[in-house]
Design a protein around this motif. Structure first.
Motif, short mmCIF file in Angstrom:
data_model
loop_
_atom_site.label_atom_id
_atom_site.label_comp_id
_atom_site.label_asym_id
_atom_site.label_seq_id
_atom_site.Cartn_x
_atom_site.Cartn_y
_atom_site.Cartn_z
N ILE A 75 59.67 5.95 41.09
CA ILE A 75 59.23 6.17 39.93
C ILE A 75 58.41 5.02 39.73
CG2 ILE A 75 61.03 5.19 38.69
CD1 ILE A 75 59.19 8.21 37.50
N GLU A 76 58.40 3.93 40.25
CA GLU A 76 57.68 2.54 39.98
C GLU A 76 56.27 2.78 40.52
OE1 GLU A 76 60.72 2.44 40.91
OE2 GLU A 76 61.68 0.87 39.60
N GLY A 77 56.44 3.74 41.66
CA GLY A 77 55.23 3.92 42.42
C GLY A 77 54.01 4.94 42.02
N LEU A 78 54.44 5.46 40.73
CA LEU A 78 53.49 6.51 40.11
C LEU A 78 52.33 6.36 39.31
CD1 LEU A 78 56.20 9.28 39.61
CD2 LEU A 78 54.71 8.96 41.72
N ALA A 79 52.66 5.34 38.38
CA ALA A 79 51.63 5.07 37.31
C ALA A 79 50.76 3.92 38.19
CB ALA A 79 52.31 4.19 36.22
N ASN A 80 49.48 4.01 37.47
CA ASN A 80 48.68 3.03 37.97
C ASN A 80 47.77 2.21 36.90
OD1 ASN A 80 46.33 4.60 37.32
ND2 ASN A 80 46.16 5.51 39.31
N GLU A 81 46.70 1.29 37.11
CA GLU A 81 45.98 0.62 36.13
C GLU A 81 45.56 1.62 35.04
OE1 GLU A 81 43.60 -2.00 38.18
OE2 GLU A 81 45.20 -3.32 38.64
N ALA A 82 45.24 2.81 35.39
CA ALA A 82 44.40 3.63 34.53
C ALA A 82 45.54 4.31 33.55
CB ALA A 82 43.95 4.60 35.16
N GLY A 83 46.79 4.39 33.94
CA GLY A 83 47.74 4.63 33.09
C GLY A 83 48.99 5.57 33.79
N LEU A 84 49.56 6.27 33.01
CA LEU A 84 50.65 7.00 33.65
C LEU A 84 50.19 8.02 34.61
CD1 LEU A 84 53.05 7.59 30.39
CD2 LEU A 84 53.32 5.96 32.20
N HIS A 85 50.95 8.61 35.58
CA HIS A 85 50.78 9.53 36.25
C HIS A 85 50.88 10.92 35.42
CE1 HIS A 85 51.67 12.65 39.31
NE2 HIS A 85 51.15 11.93 40.21
N PRO A 86 50.03 11.85 35.79
CA PRO A 86 50.00 13.00 35.00
C PRO A 86 51.39 13.67 34.78
CG PRO A 86 48.20 13.16 36.59
CD PRO A 86 48.92 11.86 36.98
N GLU A 120 50.27 26.18 39.98
CA GLU A 120 50.56 27.00 38.86
C GLU A 120 52.09 27.57 39.13
OE1 GLU A 120 48.59 28.13 36.54
OE2 GLU A 120 47.04 26.81 37.01
N LEU A 121 52.86 26.89 38.28
CA LEU A 121 54.41 27.15 38.52
C LEU A 121 54.69 28.06 37.23
CD1 LEU A 121 55.42 23.56 39.15
CD2 LEU A 121 54.82 25.33 40.86
N ASP A 122 55.71 29.14 37.68
CA ASP A 122 56.13 29.84 36.72
C ASP A 122 57.72 29.29 36.34
OD1 ASP A 122 58.34 30.90 38.45
OD2 ASP A 122 56.75 32.29 39.02
N GLU A 123 58.09 29.69 35.23
CA GLU A 123 59.31 29.03 34.44
C GLU A 123 60.49 29.11 35.34
OE1 GLU A 123 60.43 30.41 30.81
OE2 GLU A 123 62.29 29.45 31.04
N SER A 124 60.85 30.38 36.12
CA SER A 124 61.85 30.71 37.10
C SER A 124 61.83 29.84 37.99
CB SER A 124 61.93 32.14 37.19
OG SER A 124 60.79 32.64 38.16
N VAL A 147 57.07 19.93 33.39
CA VAL A 147 56.75 20.24 34.78
C VAL A 147 55.73 21.20 35.08
CG1 VAL A 147 57.64 20.98 37.13
CG2 VAL A 147 59.10 19.68 35.40
N GLN A 148 55.75 22.28 34.30
CA GLN A 148 54.65 23.28 34.29
C GLN A 148 53.31 22.56 33.97
OE1 GLN A 148 56.67 26.39 31.86
NE2 GLN A 148 55.78 27.63 33.67
N ALA A 149 53.29 21.78 32.87
CA ALA A 149 52.03 21.13 32.31
C ALA A 149 51.59 20.08 33.20
CB ALA A 149 52.38 20.59 30.88
N GLY A 150 52.65 19.21 33.77
CA GLY A 150 52.20 18.06 34.54
C GLY A 150 51.69 18.85 35.93
N GLY A 156 44.07 19.61 37.85
CA GLY A 156 42.80 19.41 37.18
C GLY A 156 42.29 17.95 37.64
N SER A 157 43.11 17.31 38.14
CA SER A 157 42.61 15.72 38.18
C SER A 157 42.15 15.17 39.58
CB SER A 157 43.69 14.71 38.03
OG SER A 157 44.70 14.88 38.99
#
Lengths: 157, 264
Positions: A75-86, A120-124, A147-150, A156-157
């Motif tokens: 988990i420590e490897g995800l964020a960078n100087e620009a901010g949190l991982h999406p 594009e992940l559905d809820e199920s 998770v869906q929003a992320g 998009g990034s």
């Protein structure tokens, strides 16, 4: 004692371990990376999920010595100087956590879900894929939304 | 977990040699059962011989109407394999419903059947498909491989190298799972191969087994009409906090009917 060396979050690391040292113990106790949690001793809770060579594993159910030479992401490897991982940002935006204990494992599993299932992940799909991660606070609804929003934000990034 | 000697090997021959030298050694495949068992001190081997670096034990191929899966092939690899999905789609689905995604990335076919948890999924498929278990010593027919709870025909220094599944005409697996562990409370694999219908049952009793009474009721046809009338030996069923013996006997028939219907 044996010497193990691996890449953790892009950095080469090494350390002395007993054969029985679990990978999660090596991360937490040798490297001080305490973002990876231990929530059970039966491989069921998923708080310890990290990526080894690009695939999600339960770091409480792998020996440190088995990760010798591996490429590890926590988990420590995800964020960078620009901010949190999406995906981290999505958990924050969607209130996908309460106490936060399960969250590192949830986020690492979520990234594995995106790697295998796309943006594009559905809820199920999300609910089925999160079977190996237990949360005792939220009731999962906001985690699924996060998770869906992320996933979408990562596309998009 | 008690300390042990860790032995990493790169060939089956080296693994066997390491085992013969060890005082009380164990092979470890994906470790998804072995390591929790050691953490709980239910096992304390002197040596752990890791098969993870033995390249010859992984891989999937179709040869002479048989699907051959290397013992160290992970559940995730079997589930995602286009070859398995084409050859025996029921086997790919079974693998994709073992444990959870992180467990499937480490757990292996060989580890599962060598451990022979009485609630594991793969044994039902190995039995119903009439598979042959290839080891470092010999070829073992599925029906002779599983001998009891956590017991198999394997010798201490014998390693499962691959499993060969004859391609069926139709096959399906139905599992009534424990929602926490995803182990089978009862799992039934039905396969029609070469005109014969076989039923493999897991979770119900101490040992994965062929459902001969169920097969007799099916009479070689994928028609579940006679299953309700089958009388199963309730006294042989497992009974625990998850399900009583009577409920398991009921579930065996329900899962059999669903699997037969899914074959059609």
């Amino acid at each position: 004692m044996s010497t193990v060396s691996m890449t953790v979050n892009g950095e080469a690391v090494c350390g002395e371990v007993e054969s029985r040292t679990l990978l999660v113990q090596f991360l937490r106790e040798n490297l001080g990376l305490t973002g990876t949690h231990v929530g059970c001793d039966t491989s069921q809770c998923g708080a310890c999920v990290i990526h080894v060579n690009g695939k999600s594993v339960k770091s409480c159910t792998m020996l440190a010595i088995q990760a010798d030479g591996a490429d590890v992401t926590t988990i420590e490897g995800l964020a960078n100087e620009a901010g949190l991982h999406p995906m981290q940002q999505a958990f924050m935006d969607n209130h996908g956590l309460q106490c936060g204990f399960c969250t590192p494992g949830m986020v690492m599993s979520a990234l594995d879900i995106v790697n295998r299932n796309g943006h594009e992940l559905d809820e199920s799909t999300v609910r089925k894929e999160l079977e190996g991660n237990i949360c005792r606070c939220t009731g999962y609804h906001n985690i699924v939304k996060a998770v869906q929003a992320g996933a979408k934000a990562m596309g998009g990034s | 977990m008690y300390e042990f000697n860790y032995r990493k090997v790169d060939s089956v021959a080296a693994a066997v040699e390491a085992m013969q030298q060890a005082e009380d050694g164990k092979f470890v495949a994906g470790g998804q059962t072995m390591l929790p068992t050691m953490k709980h001190r239910l096992a304390s081997p002197s040596d752990l011989i890791d098969l993870g670096g033995v390249a010859e034990l992984t891989g999937i191929s179709v040869e002479n109407e048989n699907l051959i899966v290397g013992a160290m092939t992970t559940h995730a690899a079997v589930a995602a394999s286009a070859e398995v999905q084409q050859a025996i789609p029921a086997l790919a689905r079974l693998a994709g419903n073992i444990g959870d995604p992180a467990v499937r990335n480490r757990g292996t076919l060989g580890g599962s059947i060598a451990n022979h948890d009485p609630a594991a999924d793969y044994p039902a498929a190995v039995i119903a498909l009439g598979a042959t278990v290839q080891t470092s010593k010999r070829a073992i027919p599925a029906e002779e491989f599983f001998t009891g709870m956590f017991e198999t025909a394997l010798k201490d220094d014998e390693i499962v190298t691959s499993v060969s599944f004859p391609l069926p005409e139709a096959a399906a697996y139905m599992k009534f799972e424990n929602p926490a562990s995803r182990y089978a409370i009862v799992g039934v694999f039905v396969a029609k191969t070469g005109g014969e219908v076989r039923v493999g049952v897991t979770g119900a009793t101490a040992c994965a087994h062929r459902g001969f009474r169920l097969e007799a009721a099916l009479g070689g046809e994928l028609d579940a009409g006679g299953i309700d009338a089958v009388e199963l030996p309730v006294e042989q069923m497992n009974s625990d906090i998850h399900a009583s013996a009577e409920y398991r006997a009921h579930l065996v028939k329900v899962m059999t009917k669903r699997a037969v219907e899914a074959c059609q």
